[in-house]
Design an enzyme around this catalytic site. Structure first.
Site, PDB file in Angstrom:
ATOM      1  N   GLU A  55      24.412  74.445  33.032  1.00 42.39           N
ATOM      2  CA  GLU A  55      25.358  75.534  33.276  1.00 42.39           C
ATOM      3  C   GLU A  55      25.669  75.679  34.768  1.00 42.39           C
ATOM      4  O   GLU A  55      26.826  75.888  35.148  1.00 42.39           O
ATOM      5  CB  GLU A  55      24.793  76.857  32.742  1.00 42.39           C
ATOM      6  CG  GLU A  55      24.537  76.861  31.251  1.00 42.39           C
ATOM      7  CD  GLU A  55      23.122  76.459  30.892  1.00 42.39           C
ATOM      8  OE1 GLU A  55      22.600  77.007  29.902  1.00 42.39           O
ATOM      9  OE2 GLU A  55      22.530  75.599  31.581  1.00 42.39           O
ATOM     10  N   ALA A 167      -2.516  35.469  13.526  1.00 48.38           N
ATOM     11  CA  ALA A 167      -3.930  35.831  13.435  1.00 48.38           C
ATOM     12  C   ALA A 167      -4.616  35.738  14.795  1.00 48.38           C
ATOM     13  O   ALA A 167      -5.554  36.485  15.085  1.00 48.38           O
ATOM     14  CB  ALA A 167      -4.633  34.930  12.427  1.00 48.38           C
ATOM     15  N   LEU A 207       3.447  48.547  29.402  1.00 49.18           N
ATOM     16  CA  LEU A 207       4.172  49.711  28.871  1.00 49.18           C
ATOM     17  C   LEU A 207       5.073  50.370  29.911  1.00 49.18           C
ATOM     18  O   LEU A 207       5.250  51.595  29.923  1.00 49.18           O
ATOM     19  CB  LEU A 207       3.198  50.742  28.287  1.00 49.18           C
ATOM     20  CG  LEU A 207       2.287  50.252  27.155  1.00 49.18           C
ATOM     21  CD1 LEU A 207       1.388  51.381  26.669  1.00 49.18           C
ATOM     22  CD2 LEU A 207       3.095  49.679  25.997  1.00 49.18           C
TER      23      LEU A 207
END
Length: 370
Positions: A55, A167, A207
């Site tokens: 705003e 695996a 990450l």
């Protein structure tokens, strides 16, 4: 109640809000459009925490043209002093004549207070325009305000036969570059990226959110990007692990009885209640909510992913499926010890799209089949 023009300008405010989604946290990313005589005179979206809300950005852009205007705001203007002064008062002081709000802010410090302030000042107020779109856009923030925890989205990359790695643990790369870019954007939208110590030990994952993936889109500096969180009951994460390096913040969540004597002071850590060798998922999410995290992205191995689903804490599954087959010896998507069809989890598909050669599906868990 609302005209076609009202919908047009609120739609514009929603698009503006999207431009703040990478940097507004812990604040909600909000959009605001000021309209006078059917023309946009000012617009804005939430700036980084501590800077102007949507705003105020719009009011500064409009200047004197804000007087007598209609403000379209996706979320109710704040009515309290936080990092910035209340936006309701800024709208009143600017002489805005009408305010249309997409959704009431459930934050206890607001929760209708902003609209009451505006009405008391003689400003016409209406709420509910395109509220469903605002609910979707601010899902994490709204969940934290209403339930005290962030929204949890689990990112999963799998082969056509539902496998995540060979695996041996080899998994780079199941998906192609378009899907991997999409994951970077998911990370950038998140307040935190959660993984388990098993994934750290197996993959030495960093990450991080990488600048090169975003082109012209604005990102906050590394020190203000998503918190990298490792669920590590007994603090087995090596101090040299990639997830603890660089400017992007990291946090080790551990059990209260873990030995912390050798942990360097430079590594942030947080103790939460545990049940033996298992951290309690609800406590992890509550702790992250208390840290003002709105969105958590789970990027983990099958054990932690299965645990979070069984705990009822996963709100969305973001599944990337590659057109490859890894075979029956490869690792599963989740560890879920189910024996009967009645135990199966039902999922609702809410989005599907192609990313290069891969497909992305977004599901919402619907509970057990029984």
């Amino acid at each position: 109640m609302f005209s076609a023009q009202d919908h047009q300008f609120m739609g514009h405010a929603l698009r503006l809000a999207e431009r703040g989604k990478y940097w507004a946290r812990p604040n909600p990313h909000v959009g605001c459009v000021l309209v006078n005589d059917s023309a946009v005179v000012g617009e804005g979206f939430t700036q980084p925490a501590g800077d102007d809300h949507a705003e105020v950005v719009a009011l500064k852009a409009a200047g004197d043209a804000a007087r007598g205007s209609t403000a379209y705001v996706t979320l109710e203007p704040c009515a309290h002093v936080g990092r910035t002064p209340p936006c309701s008062q800024a709208l009143i002081s600017a002489g805005v004549a009408r305010v249309i709000v997409g959704l009431r802010d459930p934050n206890p410090q607001v929760d209708g207070g902003g609209m009451r302030d505006l009405s008391a000042a003689g400003i016409a107020v209406a709420e509910g325009l395109m509220g469903e779109q605002v609910e979707s856009q601010l899902a994490g923030f709204l969940m934290r305000q209403r339930r005290g925890r962030p929204r949890l989205r689990a990112k999963l990359a799998m082969s056509l036969d539902g496998r995540t790695a060979m695996a041996s643990g080899e998994s780079q790369w199941i998906t192609g570059p378009d899907a991997r870019l999409d994951v970077q954007k998911l990370r950038a939208e998140s307040c935190g990226i959660l993984t388990g110590v098993g994934t750290v030990l197996a993959d030495d994952c960093a990450l991080t959110v990488r600048d090169a993936s975003f082109g012209d889109e604005l990102l906050p500096p590394p020190a203000r990007r998503a918190l990298r969180v490792v669920a590590d009951t007994y603090l087995r994460t090596p101090f040299h692990a990639a997830v603890l390096q660089g400017e992007q913040p990291s946090l080790l969540i551990h059990a209260a009885d873990a030995n912390c004597d050798e942990i360097p002071s430079s590594i942030d850590r947080l103790a939460v209640p545990s049940a033996g060798a298992r951290l309690l998922p609800e406590e992890i999410m509550t702790a992250l909510g208390a840290m003002e995290c709105n969105e958590i992205l789970l990027e983990s191995g099958p054990r932690l992913a299965g645990t979070m689903l069984e705990s009822g804490l996963i709100d969305q599954l973001v599944v990337y499926m590659a057109p490859v087959l890894l075979g029956s010896r490869a690792r599963p998507l989740m560890e879920l010890p189910l024996d009967r069809m009645a135990e199966a989890y039902r999922l609702k598909l809410v989005d599907r799209r192609q990313l290069g050669v891969d497909h992305r599906f977004i599901f919402e868990p619907q509970g057990r089949a029984e």
